[in-house]
Design a protein around this motif. Sequence first.
Motif, PDB file in Angstrom:
ATOM      1  N   VAL A  44     -58.554 -52.456 -85.357  1.00  0.00           N
ATOM      2  CA  VAL A  44     -58.468 -53.718 -84.610  1.00  0.00           C
ATOM      3  C   VAL A  44     -58.163 -53.492 -83.133  1.00  0.00           C
ATOM      4  CG1 VAL A  44     -57.834 -55.109 -86.597  1.00  0.00           C
ATOM      5  CG2 VAL A  44     -56.051 -53.951 -85.260  1.00  0.00           C
ATOM      6  N   ALA A  45     -58.075 -52.214 -82.697  1.00  0.00           N
ATOM      7  CA  ALA A  45     -57.857 -51.870 -81.282  1.00  0.00           C
ATOM      8  C   ALA A  45     -58.886 -50.832 -80.884  1.00  0.00           C
ATOM      9  CB  ALA A  45     -56.439 -51.360 -81.062  1.00  0.00           C
ATOM     10  N   THR A  46     -58.974 -50.598 -79.598  1.00  0.00           N
ATOM     11  CA  THR A  46     -59.956 -49.651 -79.087  1.00  0.00           C
ATOM     12  C   THR A  46     -59.265 -48.451 -78.453  1.00  0.00           C
ATOM     13  OG1 THR A  46     -60.044 -50.662 -76.891  1.00  0.00           O
ATOM     14  CG2 THR A  46     -61.510 -51.581 -78.589  1.00  0.00           C
ATOM     15  N   ASP A  47     -60.088 -47.415 -78.181  1.00  0.00           N
ATOM     16  CA  ASP A  47     -59.555 -46.250 -77.470  1.00  0.00           C
ATOM     17  C   ASP A  47     -59.056 -46.638 -76.080  1.00  0.00           C
ATOM     18  OD1 ASP A  47     -60.073 -44.540 -79.562  1.00  0.00           O
ATOM     19  OD2 ASP A  47     -62.110 -44.065 -78.850  1.00  0.00           O
ATOM     20  N   LEU A  48     -59.667 -47.660 -75.496  1.00  0.00           N
ATOM     21  CA  LEU A  48     -59.218 -48.126 -74.175  1.00  0.00           C
ATOM     22  C   LEU A  48     -57.793 -48.653 -74.234  1.00  0.00           C
ATOM     23  CD1 LEU A  48     -59.780 -48.792 -71.213  1.00  0.00           C
ATOM     24  CD2 LEU A  48     -60.742 -50.992 -71.971  1.00  0.00           C
ATOM     25  N   ASP A  49     -57.460 -49.380 -75.309  1.00  0.00           N
ATOM     26  CA  ASP A  49     -56.091 -49.894 -75.451  1.00  0.00           C
ATOM     27  C   ASP A  49     -55.087 -48.743 -75.520  1.00  0.00           C
ATOM     28  OD1 ASP A  49     -57.032 -52.459 -75.433  1.00  0.00           O
ATOM     29  OD2 ASP A  49     -57.094 -52.638 -77.622  1.00  0.00           O
ATOM     30  N   VAL A  50     -55.447 -47.727 -76.299  1.00  0.00           N
ATOM     31  CA  VAL A  50     -54.541 -46.579 -76.457  1.00  0.00           C
ATOM     32  C   VAL A  50     -54.385 -45.837 -75.128  1.00  0.00           C
ATOM     33  CG1 VAL A  50     -54.184 -44.383 -77.622  1.00  0.00           C
ATOM     34  CG2 VAL A  50     -55.062 -46.345 -78.899  1.00  0.00           C
ATOM     35  N   ALA A  51     -55.495 -45.631 -74.422  1.00  0.00           N
ATOM     36  CA  ALA A  51     -55.436 -44.917 -73.142  1.00  0.00           C
ATOM     37  C   ALA A  51     -54.604 -45.682 -72.125  1.00  0.00           C
ATOM     38  CB  ALA A  51     -56.847 -44.681 -72.612  1.00  0.00           C
ATOM     39  N   GLU A  52     -54.778 -47.008 -72.081  1.00  0.00           N
ATOM     40  CA  GLU A  52     -53.989 -47.813 -71.137  1.00  0.00           C
ATOM     41  C   GLU A  52     -52.512 -47.779 -71.484  1.00  0.00           C
ATOM     42  OE1 GLU A  52     -55.976 -51.542 -71.520  1.00  0.00           O
ATOM     43  OE2 GLU A  52     -57.214 -51.227 -69.719  1.00  0.00           O
ATOM     44  N   ALA A  53     -52.188 -47.812 -72.761  1.00  0.00           N
ATOM     45  CA  ALA A  53     -50.785 -47.743 -73.183  1.00  0.00           C
ATOM     46  C   ALA A  53     -50.179 -46.393 -72.837  1.00  0.00           C
ATOM     47  CB  ALA A  53     -50.679 -48.016 -74.677  1.00  0.00           C
ATOM     48  N   ALA A  54     -50.944 -45.314 -73.041  1.00  0.00           N
ATOM     49  CA  ALA A  54     -50.450 -43.973 -72.706  1.00  0.00           C
ATOM     50  C   ALA A  54     -50.255 -43.831 -71.204  1.00  0.00           C
ATOM     51  CB  ALA A  54     -51.428 -42.925 -73.224  1.00  0.00           C
ATOM     52  N   ALA A  55     -51.186 -44.402 -70.419  1.00  0.00           N
ATOM     53  CA  ALA A  55     -51.044 -44.350 -68.964  1.00  0.00           C
ATOM     54  C   ALA A  55     -49.799 -45.104 -68.508  1.00  0.00           C
ATOM     55  CB  ALA A  55     -52.293 -44.937 -68.300  1.00  0.00           C
ATOM     56  N   GLN A  56     -49.519 -46.218 -69.185  1.00  0.00           N
ATOM     57  CA  GLN A  56     -48.320 -46.989 -68.840  1.00  0.00           C
ATOM     58  C   GLN A  56     -47.064 -46.164 -69.109  1.00  0.00           C
ATOM     59  OE1 GLN A  56     -47.963 -49.559 -67.169  1.00  0.00           O
ATOM     60  NE2 GLN A  56     -46.712 -51.186 -68.078  1.00  0.00           N
ATOM     61  N   VAL A  57     -47.033 -45.451 -70.224  1.00  0.00           N
ATOM     62  CA  VAL A  57     -45.888 -44.588 -70.538  1.00  0.00           C
ATOM     63  C   VAL A  57     -45.720 -43.516 -69.467  1.00  0.00           C
ATOM     64  CG1 VAL A  57     -44.999 -42.857 -72.150  1.00  0.00           C
ATOM     65  CG2 VAL A  57     -45.975 -44.997 -73.013  1.00  0.00           C
ATOM     66  N   ALA A  58     -46.822 -42.854 -69.101  1.00  0.00           N
ATOM     67  CA  ALA A  58     -46.747 -41.794 -68.100  1.00  0.00           C
ATOM     68  C   ALA A  58     -46.326 -42.334 -66.738  1.00  0.00           C
ATOM     69  CB  ALA A  58     -48.098 -41.086 -67.988  1.00  0.00           C
ATOM     70  N   THR A  59     -46.793 -43.534 -66.387  1.00  0.00           N
ATOM     71  CA  THR A  59     -46.439 -44.139 -65.093  1.00  0.00           C
ATOM     72  C   THR A  59     -44.937 -44.415 -65.020  1.00  0.00           C
ATOM     73  OG1 THR A  59     -48.633 -45.151 -64.899  1.00  0.00           O
ATOM     74  CG2 THR A  59     -46.862 -46.098 -63.574  1.00  0.00           C
ATOM     75  N   ILE A  60     -44.393 -44.934 -66.110  1.00  0.00           N
ATOM     76  CA  ILE A  60     -42.949 -45.230 -66.107  1.00  0.00           C
ATOM     77  C   ILE A  60     -42.144 -43.935 -66.110  1.00  0.00           C
ATOM     78  CG2 ILE A  60     -41.093 -46.319 -67.413  1.00  0.00           C
ATOM     79  CD1 ILE A  60     -43.126 -48.373 -68.401  1.00  0.00           C
ATOM     80  N   GLU A  61     -42.602 -42.931 -66.878  1.00  0.00           N
ATOM     81  CA  GLU A  61     -41.906 -41.640 -66.901  1.00  0.00           C
ATOM     82  C   GLU A  61     -41.881 -41.014 -65.501  1.00  0.00           C
ATOM     83  OE1 GLU A  61     -44.071 -39.466 -69.832  1.00  0.00           O
ATOM     84  OE2 GLU A  61     -42.634 -39.911 -71.444  1.00  0.00           O
TER      85      GLU A  61
END
Length: 477
Positions: free
Chosen positions: A213-230
């Motif tokens: 029910v989600a796409t690879d784009l959703d996962v990539a954006e979520a991972a980028a958000q984690v890295a940005t905050i880190e």
Amino acid sequence: MVLALAGLSLGACSVGPDFQRPQPLQVSEWSRPQKAAGSQAVATTLDERWWEVFRDAKLSALSQRALSDNLDLKLASSRLQQSRAARQVVTAEQYPDTAVGGSYSRERNSTKGLSDPSGKGGREAFNLWDAGFSAAWELDVWGRVRRQTEAADATLEVAENDQRGVLIAVLAETAQDYLQLRGVQNTRAVTEQNLDVARHSLKLSQLRLADGVATDLDVAEAAAQVATIEARLPALQQRQAQLINALSLLMGEPPQALAAELSADAPIPQTPRQVAIGLPSQLAERRPDIRQAEARLHAATASIGVAKGDFYPRITLSGNLGSQAMQLSDFGSWGSRSFGIGPQFSLPLFDGGRLRGVLKLREAQQQEAAVAYQQTVLRAWHEIDDQLTAYNASQLRRDSLAEAVRQNQIALHTAQRQYTEGVVDFVNVLTVQAALLSTQEQLVESSTGVSLAMVGLYKALGGGWQSVYPLPQTAQR
């Protein structure tokens, strides 16, 4: 004759202008903001130990350590000691200069010389015993020495207020660094909380991807958000280390000496409901820079009297009493006595205009000191008005940001729920989370800014030195 000259010295007037304390610019009341915030500045007795109104034991302890260990403060104390010693040198001219001495020599004069006190024409050596007491005292008929002493007293007051100014700066810097440290730590805590939320969103998007029910784009954006905050955390750690170093330096300690006691997170010290800022009429008594400017004007005024005194005759009363003999058995007998007493007189006749040039220089320096005093007072009022405005505005901004954080938290919870239900895209979650993190960081910064503004206000008011370096009784006005 001697008594008459001494009486003339003691009863004489002093040349040059007498110092008149300037009337500083006065404001009847502190400025009031158009829109009042929660914590109000009130015209009541100033909190001398203002750092204690934060009710933070660590800040109070650091302030006490700074008072005893700060090297800038020790340097200012050393300069004050030098000024006291210099004043002692100047004031010594008011008193007689006395000395006692003695000598023994084995001598032989030339047979071709003009005189031989032994009466032997230089054919034999002889002993010479000599001892005596001498005294000299300049009769300060025109008050030149008194004006020198007056200038020295004023110069000493300049050094005293320099020390007080350094103390205020050290206390303010200690509080500012400590408040910023707590602000950085709270910002890091907010960032770590948002990092946990971002990681939860990443796990959620990965689970939804596995469920189809989600796409690879959703996962990539979520991972980028984690890295940005880190990526925000290393800069915050660096800033924390810098502030701990700054506090260590203020305490006279090596780098990171306070890391163990300051690395643990703590809340940002908050301001009280009312901030006592004293009365406007007391400002000139509290601000060391105003007192210092007044003392410089006083010293410049007294220096005019010193310059004028150089135009008048100098009368010095001197005398000596001694004994001189060529045989030790005769030394101290009535016949070996010698004495001399009498006044000395000197009057400048021609110096190429040097004395007149010095007088013009001192008068110009007094005019400069008078303008500097006015400028110092005016600048003080502007600083206080600016700090009062900043204190009120920072509170209003903090309250608005607190509401923005509350609304962004609601928005994030709503976006996460709607994303789980498949109503909105994941980009909505990321946008709202970024907005929340931004407003939370701004809120922490603003909360820190409120406390920093209060420190700046007390620094502008000249508070803090009174309980540590109270005015000597002779300086009370």
